[in-house]
Design a protein around this motif. Structure first.
Motif, short mmCIF file in Angstrom:
data_model
loop_
_atom_site.label_atom_id
_atom_site.label_comp_id
_atom_site.label_asym_id
_atom_site.label_seq_id
_atom_site.Cartn_x
_atom_site.Cartn_y
_atom_site.Cartn_z
N TYR A 137 28.11 36.29 4.34
CA TYR A 137 26.86 36.57 3.65
C TYR A 137 25.77 35.61 4.14
CZ TYR A 137 29.85 39.33 0.61
OH TYR A 137 30.73 40.26 0.13
N PRO A 138 24.51 36.01 4.04
CA PRO A 138 23.41 35.19 4.57
C PRO A 138 23.04 34.05 3.62
CG PRO A 138 22.54 37.23 3.66
CD PRO A 138 24.04 37.30 3.51
N THR A 139 24.00 33.16 3.42
CA THR A 139 23.83 32.10 2.43
C THR A 139 22.57 31.28 2.66
OG1 THR A 139 26.23 31.97 2.27
CG2 THR A 139 25.00 30.13 1.38
N LEU A 142 19.33 33.18 2.00
CA LEU A 142 19.12 33.42 0.57
C LEU A 142 18.72 32.14 -0.14
CD1 LEU A 142 22.07 35.85 -0.25
CD2 LEU A 142 19.63 36.39 -0.25
N LYS A 143 19.41 31.05 0.22
CA LYS A 143 19.06 29.77 -0.38
C LYS A 143 17.58 29.46 -0.14
CE LYS A 143 19.34 25.86 1.59
NZ LYS A 143 19.84 24.72 2.39
N VAL A 146 15.36 31.51 -2.29
CA VAL A 146 15.29 31.03 -3.68
C VAL A 146 14.42 29.78 -3.76
CG1 VAL A 146 16.58 30.13 -5.65
CG2 VAL A 146 17.53 32.00 -4.31
N LEU A 147 14.64 28.83 -2.84
CA LEU A 147 13.86 27.59 -2.87
C LEU A 147 12.37 27.91 -2.74
CD1 LEU A 147 15.93 25.06 -0.68
CD2 LEU A 147 16.22 25.68 -3.07
N LEU A 334 25.55 41.75 -0.36
CA LEU A 334 24.56 40.72 -0.07
C LEU A 334 24.91 39.35 -0.65
CD1 LEU A 334 21.85 39.90 1.14
CD2 LEU A 334 20.76 40.61 -0.99
N ALA A 335 25.27 39.28 -1.91
CA ALA A 335 25.41 37.95 -2.54
C ALA A 335 26.27 38.01 -3.78
CB ALA A 335 24.02 37.42 -2.89
N PRO A 336 27.57 37.77 -3.64
CA PRO A 336 28.48 37.86 -4.79
C PRO A 336 28.13 36.90 -5.94
CG PRO A 336 29.73 37.80 -2.75
CD PRO A 336 28.29 37.52 -2.39
N GLY A 337 27.33 35.87 -5.67
CA GLY A 337 27.02 34.92 -6.74
C GLY A 337 25.75 35.24 -7.48
N MET A 338 24.98 36.22 -7.01
CA MET A 338 23.68 36.47 -7.63
C MET A 338 23.75 37.51 -8.75
SD MET A 338 21.12 36.20 -4.34
CE MET A 338 19.57 35.94 -5.20
N TRP A 366 13.73 35.13 -10.73
CA TRP A 366 13.63 34.52 -9.40
C TRP A 366 14.70 35.01 -8.44
CZ3 TRP A 366 15.83 32.13 -13.47
CH2 TRP A 366 17.07 31.57 -13.28
N SER A 367 15.88 35.34 -8.93
CA SER A 367 16.88 35.83 -7.98
C SER A 367 16.45 37.19 -7.43
CB SER A 367 18.27 35.88 -8.62
OG SER A 367 18.20 36.49 -9.88
#
Ligand SMILES: Cc1ncc(COP(=O)(O)O)c(C=O)c1O
Ligand SMILES: Cc1ncc(COP(=O)(O)O)c(C=O)c1O
Lengths: 493, 493
Positions: A137-139, A142-143, A146-147, A334-338, A366-367
């Motif tokens: 994933y495009p960690t 994505l980070k 978010v920042l 895309l993002a399992p944590g979002m 924001w996510s």
């Protein structure tokens, strides 16, 4: 290496591309065309059979849909490699008997026991999941998104979110849904906490406790848990690893029981089978349900993980009356944590918006903004392209190793995408036994008993293909194969 | 300026502090002690009445509980200012008649019409909400906590969350709950998407569609929407602006209807009344429900906004058998955009964990980690202290302006915390009318019709006190007062 298929297409009432497809299928079956061979290019097909571009394309896609060919981006079509051909496909379900009557679901105890048992081995190699490894994933991107978003608008943390979701995110989602053949406005998108909240809301919108809901069999255990928690009855409809839910069995169930409120389907890369319903069956399912006043809930979290040249369409593309509630998710692609999911609820739009507000208010903002920023760019397409390639390779290598190391009688159908393989163990071996022995050997798999309210799939396992292939993974798969053989021997004694 | 209360405490069976309290109450009522006067210090009270420290403290707290005194941090107790004394308190409900029978809720149409109408005036000064303005929250500190957390562990975005929530966050929550008199382990904390998801899960755990649930009247409209969406019946129990839900009316309802599955209460700073139930009533409510096999759902999002010297306890502090499900939220006290809620479900713990997993999986991890980081430090206490001070000032100034500018007959009870005032309009003026005229004048309020399934509160409004007092706000309140007078005149004509 190109090969010439000389069989002349038989004259018949079938469309030309189907007649040609039959000939090529014969050529593959009799070994004229061999696994790994390149299929003649579309231009060559046009010349050889004096057919139009569209017929030549239809021919290739049809053979791909049927699993004879595979497309490789920028290289054309190839006859599928068949190291794993040693393994027969998972048996197709019988479709001529009425399914078992609907029953209240009692799956939660099984599922949570499996999950709890797995968590007791945190160091185990986890082949029980359905998501890809974090490195796929495009960690970083994505980070940074978010920042950036929080630096620009820190008060997003301290002000409530927008109704039904962030407008920019909903716009990107609506635009991207065109790829699935869905035409909708951003206003139709309702953002949810994952696909699972979307499915919950959809079910609550169309059915009440006690009502009967038709589901695929086998199906995603999470869906069974939702039905259980809502006090609804599940009617399990046999589902094919190649063509998805059996329309014949569904019709029979309607005729036999006639009280079906809704059907929940995963038409693309079904969990756990990996089936992609062919277009014709999607159209027929949409029409069948509309005709019978049955609401359709389409759960589509895996579509973007396909590896076909033509992206599979959503069932929703055939919705003519708002009868299909479409649910999707970014947690797999895309993002399992979002935990970002979304839905478009057709004629239940107002009711779903009400239920969502009453259940959990609007999602955090924001996510969504961060995801929208990334999804609006071509970096998202490149990510999906890479993800598909990685998953394809991982699926194929795992299937090869399973073929090489599991005992005879093991069956497996290789799906056209996704991050899982559905494996039938030989000799009716209880997969819960293999699950437990595997855990002790440091390997976690998903036993088939999680995927049905019946015992029908107790001798299946689901193997996750989310991890990059590695010597460790290779050893684990061989270990699984050896354990299966041992347990089988033990059971035979 | 100190004042001497000379009345000798009458000898009686009452505890000493209560006898003293009666004397001081008389002194305030007859003007011997005047609003704004400083109460004798605890040491002076000990000397003057030759009582123990504990009796002197009890005396002050009792008078504070009854609304005669207010504590100012580091300065002692003061007789409450009473510019707003011009306004009588909101009428106490009758408690000697059985409440209306339970009814299915039909509030959603009203609530969403009000919300939609409000959204059509995005530029209006929003006095319709229950949260504080963004500047009252530690936006920068939270932003930095999120940035830090994502820089350290960016894969939080791309890996699924921990079961029932992040362990660090759950630890901080359990530790902080001690302040509310709740003793529990981190394992008992289940993290949710806001307090509203917690209340949903709690209701689903203890009751079924069609079941009767007792609620306060008036009550938070969101709770009525949850009941409506779950197909449960609401039984509205009269609720006092000073002491909360009427136990007498609840007992009568139990005796009359006898089929109450659960009661949902907001014992601390009830929305919209602002009532804080005295300890004795909390204990009695817990016992009453336990005795009658009625599950209690405590919804406690506002407790940390109190401005008492002794923090009010949670009802859950009196739970002896796991009969109370405690629900809380950080959306009012820390970060309205983070949507962090949590619950401790007593004897329904396993069922609630199951429902939460089936409904929306585990919450995203990074916002929990960021919140935990902040909440573990004294910066969080300082934030709460500041928030309370700001809100107190804002409430008082708004109450003063309402007293000065609304027509005679207006009633208002000033609560001991929170970010809202509940105002009864004179002459039964329909608040929906005022709501509409106010919107056109650029001011948004919450009409009382949102807070009950009945028409009982149609002539009330809720005014949000979340904004710092400003000339603009002052003008808006005066405008509201003038509009009320005008409409009243119009109605009288
Ligand atoms: C078919 C299906 N639907 C829904 C979900 C849950 O999706 P999400 O993680 O977005 O809630 C899954 C996850 O495994 C799934 O396989
Ligand atoms: C009494 C009460 N409970 C719950 C909520 C909702 O809380 P959250 O925003 O945490 O979902 C509110 C918000 O207004 C409320 O007043």
């Amino acid at each position: 290496m190109d090969t010439t298929a000389t069989a002349a297409p038989p004259a018949s009432a079938q469309p030309l591309y189907r007649q040609l497809a039959a000939a090529y299928r014969d050529a593959i079956e009799d070994g004229t065309l061999r696994p790994g061979d390149r299929m003649p290019s579309v231009r060559m097909l046009m010349q050889r059979h004096t057919v139009s571009l569209s017929t030549a394309l239809q021919l290739c896609r049809h053979l791909e849909d049927e699993g004879w060919l595979e497309a490789r981006p920028r290289s054309g079509y190839f006859v599928r490699r068949r190291l794993r051909a040693r393994l027969p496909g998972v048996v197709e379900p019988a479709q001529d008997q009425a399914p078992d009557p609907a029953a209240f679901v009692g799956i939660h105890a099984t599922v949570s026991a499996v999950i709890a048992q797995g968590q007791r081995y945190p160091a185990a190699l986890n082949l029980g999941g359905a998501t890809a490894a974090p490195e796929h994933y495009p960690t970083e991107a994505l980070k940074n998104a978010v920042l950036r978003c929080l630096r620009q608008s820190p008060t997003l943390l301290t002000t409530p979110g927008s109704p039904n979701g962030n407008p920019e995110f909903r716009k990107v989602i609506a635009r991207r849904a065109l790829d699935a053949g869905i035409r909708m406005t951003a206003e139709e998108v309702i953002v949810t906490h994952g696909g699972i909240e979307a499915v919950n809301l959809a079910l609550r919108a169309v059915a009440n406790p006690g009502d009967t809901v038709a589901v695929e069999s086998p199906t995603f255990f999470g869906l069974l848990q939702v039905l259980e928690s809502l006090g609804m009855r599940a009617l399990e409809i046999p589902t094919s690893p190649s063509s998805g839910i059996s329309l014949e069995a569904l019709e029979l169930a309607i005729a036999t029981y006639g009280n079906i409120k809704a059907v929940v389907v995963v038409p693309n890369l079904q969990n756990p089978l990996g089936a992609i319903m062919p277009d014709g069956r999607k159209a027929a399912l949409a029409a069948l349900c509309e005709r019978n006043g049955i609401a359709v809930i389409e759960d589509d979290p895996y579509r973007d993980m396909h590896c076909r040249t033509t992206p599979p369409k959503a069932l929703k593309a055939w919705d003519r009356s708002g009868n299909i509630i479409y649910c999707a998710s970014l947690n797999k692609t895309l993002a399992p944590g979002m935990r970002l999911g979304w839905m478009a609820a057709g004629r239940w739009q107002a009711r779903v918006a009400m239920l969502k507000f009453a259940q959990s208010r609007h999602n955090e903002e924001w996510s969504q903004i961060a995801a929208a920023g990334f999804m609006a760019t071509s970096a998202y397409d490149r990510h999906l392209q890479r993800l598909r390639e990685h998953l394809r390779e991982q699926r194929e290598r795992i299937a090869d190793t399973v073929a090489a190391s599991f005992p005879p009688g093991t069956r497996l159908s290789l799906p056209d995408g996704g991050a899982m393989l559905w494996v039938e163990l030989p000799g009716g071996l209880p997969s819960r036994l293999l699950f437990e022995h595997a855990l002790q050997a440091g390997i976690r798999i998903a036993p088939g008993s999680m995927f049905s309210n019946s015992q029908r799939f107790d001798h299946f396992i689901r193997i996750g293909c989310g991890h990059p292939y590695s010597p460790e993974l290779d050893a684990a798969l061989r270990r699984l194969g050896a354990l299966t053989a041992q347990l089988l021997d033990g059971a035979g004694r």
